[in-house]
Scaffold this motif. Structure first.
Motif, PDB file in Angstrom:
ATOM      1  N   GLN A 445       6.936   7.228   4.697  1.00  0.00           N
ATOM      2  CA  GLN A 445       6.411   6.226   5.688  1.00  0.00           C
ATOM      3  C   GLN A 445       5.678   4.991   5.002  1.00  0.00           C
ATOM      4  O   GLN A 445       5.389   3.810   5.340  1.00  0.00           O
ATOM      5  N   LEU A 446       4.974   5.406   3.792  1.00  0.00           N
ATOM      6  CA  LEU A 446       4.309   4.428   2.968  1.00  0.00           C
ATOM      7  C   LEU A 446       5.096   3.159   2.488  1.00  0.00           C
ATOM      8  O   LEU A 446       4.916   1.992   2.421  1.00  0.00           O
ATOM      9  N   LYS A 447       6.293   3.503   2.053  1.00  0.00           N
ATOM     10  CA  LYS A 447       7.337   2.456   1.925  1.00  0.00           C
ATOM     11  C   LYS A 447       7.813   1.706   2.784  1.00  0.00           C
ATOM     12  O   LYS A 447       8.122   0.438   2.775  1.00  0.00           O
ATOM     13  N   LYS A 448       7.777   2.264   3.862  1.00  0.00           N
ATOM     14  CA  LYS A 448       8.179   1.729   5.307  1.00  0.00           C
ATOM     15  C   LYS A 448       7.483   0.701   5.334  1.00  0.00           C
ATOM     16  O   LYS A 448       7.476  -0.405   5.916  1.00  0.00           O
ATOM     17  N   TRP A 449       5.994   0.954   5.449  1.00  0.00           N
ATOM     18  CA  TRP A 449       4.835   0.019   5.905  1.00  0.00           C
ATOM     19  C   TRP A 449       4.933  -1.031   4.732  1.00  0.00           C
ATOM     20  O   TRP A 449       4.634  -2.271   5.236  1.00  0.00           O
ATOM     21  N   LYS A 450       5.185  -0.677   3.324  1.00  0.00           N
ATOM     22  CA  LYS A 450       5.118  -1.761   2.410  1.00  0.00           C
ATOM     23  C   LYS A 450       6.261  -2.694   2.785  1.00  0.00           C
ATOM     24  O   LYS A 450       6.107  -4.047   2.787  1.00  0.00           O
ATOM     25  N   ASP A 454       2.883  -4.663   5.207  1.00  0.00           N
ATOM     26  CA  ASP A 454       1.688  -4.004   4.845  1.00  0.00           C
ATOM     27  C   ASP A 454       1.361  -4.285   3.418  1.00  0.00           C
ATOM     28  O   ASP A 454       2.307  -4.302   2.485  1.00  0.00           O
ATOM     29  N   PHE A 455       0.168  -4.194   2.986  1.00  0.00           N
ATOM     30  CA  PHE A 455      -0.373  -4.345   1.465  1.00  0.00           C
ATOM     31  C   PHE A 455       0.281  -5.708   0.986  1.00  0.00           C
ATOM     32  O   PHE A 455       0.674  -5.447  -0.069  1.00  0.00           O
ATOM     33  N   ALA A 456       0.058  -6.771   1.465  1.00  0.00           N
ATOM     34  CA  ALA A 456       0.819  -7.958   1.056  1.00  0.00           C
ATOM     35  C   ALA A 456       0.224  -8.397  -0.147  1.00  0.00           C
ATOM     36  O   ALA A 456       0.660  -9.082  -1.119  1.00  0.00           O
ATOM     37  N   ASP A 457      -1.041  -8.043  -0.505  1.00  0.00           N
ATOM     38  CA  ASP A 457      -1.856  -8.344  -1.664  1.00  0.00           C
ATOM     39  C   ASP A 457      -1.753  -7.430  -2.710  1.00  0.00           C
ATOM     40  O   ASP A 457      -2.157  -7.558  -3.839  1.00  0.00           O
ATOM     41  N   LEU A 463       1.310   1.071  -7.932  1.00  0.00           N
ATOM     42  CA  LEU A 463       1.968   2.445  -7.873  1.00  0.00           C
ATOM     43  C   LEU A 463       1.798   2.608  -6.259  1.00  0.00           C
ATOM     44  O   LEU A 463       0.797   2.679  -5.832  1.00  0.00           O
ATOM     45  N   LEU A 464       2.918   3.366  -5.778  1.00  0.00           N
ATOM     46  CA  LEU A 464       2.998   3.912  -4.676  1.00  0.00           C
ATOM     47  C   LEU A 464       2.925   5.532  -4.683  1.00  0.00           C
ATOM     48  O   LEU A 464       3.915   5.841  -5.036  1.00  0.00           O
ATOM     49  N   VAL A 630      -7.196   1.161   3.146  1.00  0.00           N
ATOM     50  CA  VAL A 630      -6.477   0.162   3.781  1.00  0.00           C
ATOM     51  C   VAL A 630      -5.743  -0.102   5.050  1.00  0.00           C
ATOM     52  O   VAL A 630      -5.361  -0.886   5.514  1.00  0.00           O
ATOM     53  N   LYS A 631      -5.428   1.293   5.432  1.00  0.00           N
ATOM     54  CA  LYS A 631      -4.612   1.153   6.640  1.00  0.00           C
ATOM     55  C   LYS A 631      -4.792   2.896   6.952  1.00  0.00           C
ATOM     56  O   LYS A 631      -5.009   3.841   6.415  1.00  0.00           O
ATOM     57  N   GLU A 632      -4.948   2.620   8.300  1.00  0.00           N
ATOM     58  CA  GLU A 632      -4.960   4.063   9.308  1.00  0.00           C
ATOM     59  C   GLU A 632      -3.904   3.736  10.278  1.00  0.00           C
ATOM     60  O   GLU A 632      -4.122   2.565  10.894  1.00  0.00           O
TER      61      GLU A 632
END
Length: 730
Positions: A445-450, A454-457, A463-464, A630-632
């Motif tokens: 899911q984290l990689k999907k958001w990336k 998301d986490f553009a900066d 590392l994820l 940074v995300k919920e």
């Protein structure tokens, strides 16, 4: 039968409605009460009535977690028929009936954590709030039949949202209380002027200005038989409390909707009001555990309540522990007599979980005015626990038959075939798949958001990672472990892997140093440094498995785990003298290696780690304390991430069989230790079988205890990681 809330007759009030307007002034009530008492003294007759007494039995259940049926939905019906589970309200019912028959006067209460926590709870939640508008929740079908007198809200009541809870409570035929949960209101004084700030400042003025979400207390008029053979009215006040931590645990449901106050301060506000309104007896029902702390907004505040004047009995829960008991676990807490069940001289009980025990307090009440008023003689009051008797209540089983059958069918639905066993028998010594599959799903899911922006900066070399824990690891006995062994994943399997269905995903941004501190914190809590002193166990049994976090970084192209770390358990812990999140820090480090793709992770490395909202909210915990959320996403739950991940895996391949190689994330090192260490874990045949298959493990199947609780097996580990990490499916 009648009862009062703030002087109102509840025959004219919906006892479970939201927002009953409760605004009290304790000082005015006490003044009126004092004047009335003085006038009564001036006009009293010399012809005093005879002194009389009566015995009142209070019974309590707690942490039922929708375990109405004595049925283990994670095993077959044949297994259930062969081994009747040692839990279930249908079994507790027989103990309640037997305990009631012994006395003339009794009352029955529930402490909370009722509508969530078992497959039946999951099934009912899947049907939703709309279903409850027409159908009574099965827990209330059973409890109405058992004629409970009152109940308290636990933290898990809020897991499915306020609407679902409200509809569920409509099925209750007895009153609910929760004194420290209030309606959020823009008129209340805020902690700050921030635009989106919903946190309210809790002052003395707050208690008079705020409006309750639920009834804070009730005063029940009951007719009891005294030693003169006559029936007399006794006014029994009942007040309940919910852990303030719900604001973090269920933030997506509660923030800006409710406000919570400190348990002890709330009690100090309301108990005098209850006495002024005529309560003869006051029973406190806190969904709160017992430990020695002086914290404001404490999760475990039962000790605090015992020092509030006029509290006569405490029926507590939340910890899934037994009180009274003879294990010695509460022996260091001042004014606690754990064998007699007394806290500061006040009788108290906590009857475990799932209906496996019944709490019983016997109060001695005395009256000097012929039964007009009563007082409790604590010196002649007692506390005890009752265990289950043989059999189960067929009437209750019949009442919930439809929901039971629906649960069985729901849990049996197959998702995929697997080639390995998934269990949580040994996660502290050998990385296991019950944690890894959750971490895989979260990282997915984290990689999907990336990828979605998301986490553009984030830097190119950020590392994820993911972190999770084994949520079933013996907290509720020697069979309470994830145990998927039939070579398939079902709906039951997902619930078995991820017990908590209220956790929502959260992403923390941290540094490599933060990550190191997090791992050191887990090491310091989970292991005792070798060599062990006489009588010490290698694993710190007081540290719950659901807090044993393990990190995960995915796989490389060859199928090897990218993240690896090693822990030397012969070194001194980095954190010592741990008491909650209070601790001392040493210069020692047990973490000897922390690499990603073969490269040591630098202290200033940029890391994004996905976890659950509960862990992300532990802002006092080393590692999390310097991290930033940074995300919920409160719209999804972590358990659903597992289900979605499995579906995505199946789409990527042909067939329905999934393979799960072990990432072998961590290893424990003990360079000079020549003997095995032992620890208590599952008393299950599959545990014995897997101990023979997994590297470094063995067992002679000796009986063992965990935190003084029997029903476990002793296993041995010799720090050899050269063998298999997985246990093959049967």
């Amino acid at each position: 039968m009648s009862f009062l809330i703030g002087g109102n007759d509840l025959s004219e009030i919906n006892q479970n409605s939201f927002g009953v307007n409760m605004k009290f002034n304790a000082k005015k009530l006490l003044l009126v009460s004092s004047v009335a008492a003085a006038l009564a003294g001036c006009n009293s007759s010399d012809d005093k009535k005879d002194s009389i007494s009566l015995d009142l039995r209070l019974m309590e259940t707690t942490d039922i977690h929708t375990n109405v049926m004595p049925y283990n939905y994670f095993v077959s019906q044949a297994d259930n028929e062969e081994n009747l589970p040692e839990w279930g309200l249908a079994r507790t019912s027989l103990v309640i009936a037997e305990t009631r028959k012994e006395v003339a006067n009794s009352m029955l209460f529930d402490n909370g954590d009722l509508i969530q926590g078992s497959p039946m709870g999951d099934y009912m939640a899947a049907l939703g709030a709309e279903h409850l508008k027409d159908e009574t929740h099965p827990v209330y079908k059973a409890m109405n039949h058992l004629e409970y007198d009152a109940a308290n809200l636990g933290n898990h009541e809020f897991n499915y949202g306020l609407e679902y809870l409200g509809e569920a409570l409509e099925g209750s035929e007895f009153p609910y209380v929760s004194a420290n949960v209030w309606k959020a209101d823009d008129s209340l004084e805020k902690v700050s002027d921030a635009t989106e700030e919903c946190e309210v400042r809790i002052t003395e003025e707050f208690y008079d200005a705020a409006e309750h979400m639920y009834n804070p207390y009730v005063i029940l008029d009951r007719e009891f038989i005294a030693d003169d053979g006559k029936a007399h009215t006794v006014k029994v006040g009942v007040i309940g409390f919910t852990p303030p931590d719900i604001m973090g645990w269920d933030a997506s449901n509660l923030v800006c909707n409710v406000v919570v106050s400190d348990i002890k301060k709330t009690a100090e506000h309301y108990v005098p009001i209850m006495k002024a309104e005529g309560a003869d007896v006051i029973v406190a029902i806190p969904h709160s555990g017992l430990n020695n702390n002086d914290d404001e907004f404490a999760e475990n505040a039962t000790l605090h309540l015992a020092y509030v004047d006029d509290v006569d009995a405490i029926m507590f829960g939340h910890d899934h522990r037994d009180f009274p008991n003879d294990t010695g676990e509460y022996g260091d807490i001042p004014d606690v007599d754990e064998e007699k069940g007394l806290i500061n001289g006040i009788p108290a009980v906590m009857p475990g979980y799932w209906g496996a025990k019944l709490g019983v307090i016997d109060l001695k009440l005395n009256s000097k005015d012929g039964g007009e008023t009563w007082s409790v003689d604590h010196s002649k009051s007692t506390a005890a626990l009752r265990s289950l008797v043989e059999g189960s209540d067929g009437e209750i089983e019949d009442l919930v038959e439809t929901e039971h059958e629906g649960t069985v069918e729901y849990m049996a639905e197959t998702i995929a075939e697997i080639d390995v066993n998934m269990n949580s028998f040994f996660p502290q010594v050998v990385p296991d798949l019950s944690m890894q599959v959750v971490n895989e799903a979260q990282l997915h899911q984290l990689k999907k958001w990336k990828e979605a922006g998301d986490f553009a900066d984030a830097s190119d070399d950020a590392l994820l990672l993911s972190v999770s824990a084994p949520f079933k690891s013996g907290r509720n006995g020697g069979a309470d472990y994830t145990n998927i062994q039939e070579g398939e994943l079902t709906n039951a399997s997902i619930a078995d892997i991820y017990v908590f269905d209220n956790n929502t995903p959260a992403v923390l941004k941290m540094t490599g140093k933060d990550m190191r501190n997090w791992i050191e914190w887990i090491n310091s809590n989970a292991y005792r440094s070798l060599p062990l002193a006489d009588g010490e166990t290698f694993l710190v049994e007081e540290f719950p498995g659901y807090n044993f976090d393990a990190f995960f970084g995915g796989f490389d192209a060859e199928g090897n785990g990218l993240l690896k770390y090693k822990v030397n358990v012969e070194k001194e812990s980095k954190y010592t003298n741990i008491d909650g999140f209070k601790y001392d820090t040493t210069d020692s480090e047990q973490l000897t290696s922390l690499t990603y793709n073969g490269v040591e992770i630098a202290d200033d490395a940029e890391i994004y780690v996905i976890t659950n909202n509960y862990r992300a909210s532990n802002s006092d915990m080393p590692g999390v304390d310097n991290a930033t959320i940074v995300k919920e996403d409160g719209s999804i739950v972590n358990r659903d991430l597992v289900q979605t991940y499995l579906a995505d895996l199946l789409e990527e391949q042909e067939g329905t069989k999934l393979s799960f190689p072990n990432a072998k994330v961590f290893e424990l090192e003990a360079p000079t230790t020549t003997t095995s260490v032992s620890f208590a874990s599952a008393r299950l045949e599959e545990g014995f079988r897997c101990a023979d298959k997994i590297t470094g493990l063995s067992t002679e199947q000796e009986d063992g205890t965990k935190e003084g609780t029997e029903g476990f097996t002793i296993y041995n580990f010799n720090f050899d990681y050269s063998g298999e990490f997985n246990c093959s499916a049967k």
